[in-house]
Design a protein around this motif. Structure first.
Motif, mmCIF file in Angstrom:
data_model
loop_
_atom_site.group_PDB
_atom_site.id
_atom_site.type_symbol
_atom_site.label_atom_id
_atom_site.label_comp_id
_atom_site.label_asym_id
_atom_site.label_seq_id
_atom_site.Cartn_x
_atom_site.Cartn_y
_atom_site.Cartn_z
ATOM 1 N N ILE A 143 31.553 107.043 127.372
ATOM 2 C CA ILE A 143 32.389 107.589 126.414
ATOM 3 C C ILE A 143 33.836 106.775 126.044
ATOM 4 O O ILE A 143 34.020 106.478 125.093
ATOM 5 C CB ILE A 143 32.534 109.195 126.541
ATOM 6 N N GLU A 144 34.413 106.741 127.068
ATOM 7 C CA GLU A 144 35.851 106.188 127.249
ATOM 8 C C GLU A 144 35.286 104.484 126.672
ATOM 9 O O GLU A 144 36.305 103.850 125.870
ATOM 10 C CB GLU A 144 36.281 106.005 128.436
ATOM 11 N N SER A 147 34.923 104.731 122.740
ATOM 12 C CA SER A 147 35.857 105.124 122.247
ATOM 13 C C SER A 147 37.166 103.948 122.343
ATOM 14 O O SER A 147 37.744 103.898 121.303
ATOM 15 C CB SER A 147 36.714 106.598 122.710
ATOM 16 N N ASN A 148 36.918 103.056 123.271
ATOM 17 C CA ASN A 148 37.879 101.990 123.095
ATOM 18 C C ASN A 148 37.352 100.864 122.182
ATOM 19 O O ASN A 148 38.316 100.241 121.802
ATOM 20 C CB ASN A 148 37.889 101.408 124.523
ATOM 21 N N ILE A 150 35.737 101.433 119.436
ATOM 22 C CA ILE A 150 35.718 101.542 118.182
ATOM 23 C C ILE A 150 37.269 101.887 117.848
ATOM 24 O O ILE A 150 37.383 102.145 116.510
ATOM 25 C CB ILE A 150 35.025 102.740 117.732
ATOM 26 N N ARG A 151 38.256 101.494 118.506
ATOM 27 C CA ARG A 151 39.567 101.642 118.095
ATOM 28 C C ARG A 151 40.033 100.718 116.776
ATOM 29 O O ARG A 151 40.876 101.288 116.050
ATOM 30 C CB ARG A 151 40.553 101.303 119.202
ATOM 31 N N THR A 154 38.605 102.212 113.720
ATOM 32 C CA THR A 154 38.872 103.604 113.238
ATOM 33 C C THR A 154 40.491 103.159 112.677
ATOM 34 O O THR A 154 40.931 103.865 111.653
ATOM 35 C CB THR A 154 39.198 104.426 114.306
ATOM 36 N N TYR A 217 48.210 102.052 122.136
ATOM 37 C CA TYR A 217 47.211 101.156 122.700
ATOM 38 C C TYR A 217 47.495 100.073 123.664
ATOM 39 O O TYR A 217 47.070 99.567 124.601
ATOM 40 C CB TYR A 217 46.446 100.373 121.619
#
Length: 222
Positions: A143-144, A147-148, A150-151, A154, A217
């Motif tokens: 998951i992390e 999420s990293n 697709i930063r 997004t 980030y």
């Protein structure tokens, strides 16, 4: 012709002069030749001081303080391009993913290269939050990682989608003016005025969000 043709960058088959709006922001940067600072210059300093205080809270380490100039410059560049695009007949570059995705990918790749080369152990720690049960650790890593990854996407979509939505809404409302009476036209002008004020606020807010998230980030990698 369609509704999205207002975002078409093509002006000729050989070269698109619309992309010259990349350098329009130089016209809005105040100069230092006034004996007494102008109101515009005072407003500019007030905005820069606000951004410096906001980013200094996040970038506490001395090694990060030199990066404040980069993120403030990024904020100014995005904000002025968003603001300039509200004027008639000026091409909006921040509504295109080719521009916003370039900025976000450039920053994200730089952060990732620095983080994994200099702080590999810390980067691995970020994949498993503190207190995660052992049985959930493989899922948290997945998951992390997603999420990293697709930063940058997004960041780019958040900026472009908000700019596109406001411009399309103003175009849709203005296209209905041909079939309205005098009272409805006055109401439409009032709504358009409120939308322009909202779009001015969005041009500031989206540039602020983009730059602040970029600082967050960067802190994670250092």
């Amino acid at each position: 012709m369609n509704l999205f043709s207002i975002f078409d960058p093509s002006t000729s088959y050989n070269y698109s002069l619309n992309w010259l709006s990349l350098i329009y922001f130089f016209m809005f940067i105040p100069n230092m030749y006034w004996i007494i600072p102008s109101k515009f210059f005072m407003l500019w300093n007030l905005m820069l001081n606000f951004m410096y205080k906001e980013m200094k809270i996040t970038l506490k380490k001395n090694i990060n303080l030199c990066n404040i100039l980069i993120f403030i410059s990024l904020f100014i560049y995005i904000m002025l391009n968003n603001f300039i695009s509200l004027f008639p007949y000026i091409f909006n570059i921040t509504s295109h993913l080719s521009m916003s995705l370039f900025l976000s990918l450039f920053l994200w790749v730089s952060f990732m290269l620095f983080g994994w080369m200099k702080n590999s152990f810390t980067m691995f720690i970020h994949l498993t939050p503190q207190g995660t049960p052992y049985i959930l650790m493989p899922f948290m890593v997945m998951i992390e990682s997603v999420s990293n990854l697709i930063r940058p996407l997004t960041l780019a979509i958040r900026l472009s989608a908000n700019i596109i939505a406001g411009h399309l809404l103003m175009v849709l409302i203005s296209q209905s003016s041909n079939n309205l009476n005098f009272k409805m036209i006055n109401l439409m002008i009032l709504i358009q005025t409120l939308l322009v004020i909202l779009e001015i606020a969005v041009s500031f807010i989206q540039s602020y969000v983009f730059s602040i998230l970029s600082t967050l980030y960067s802190v994670e990698t250092n």
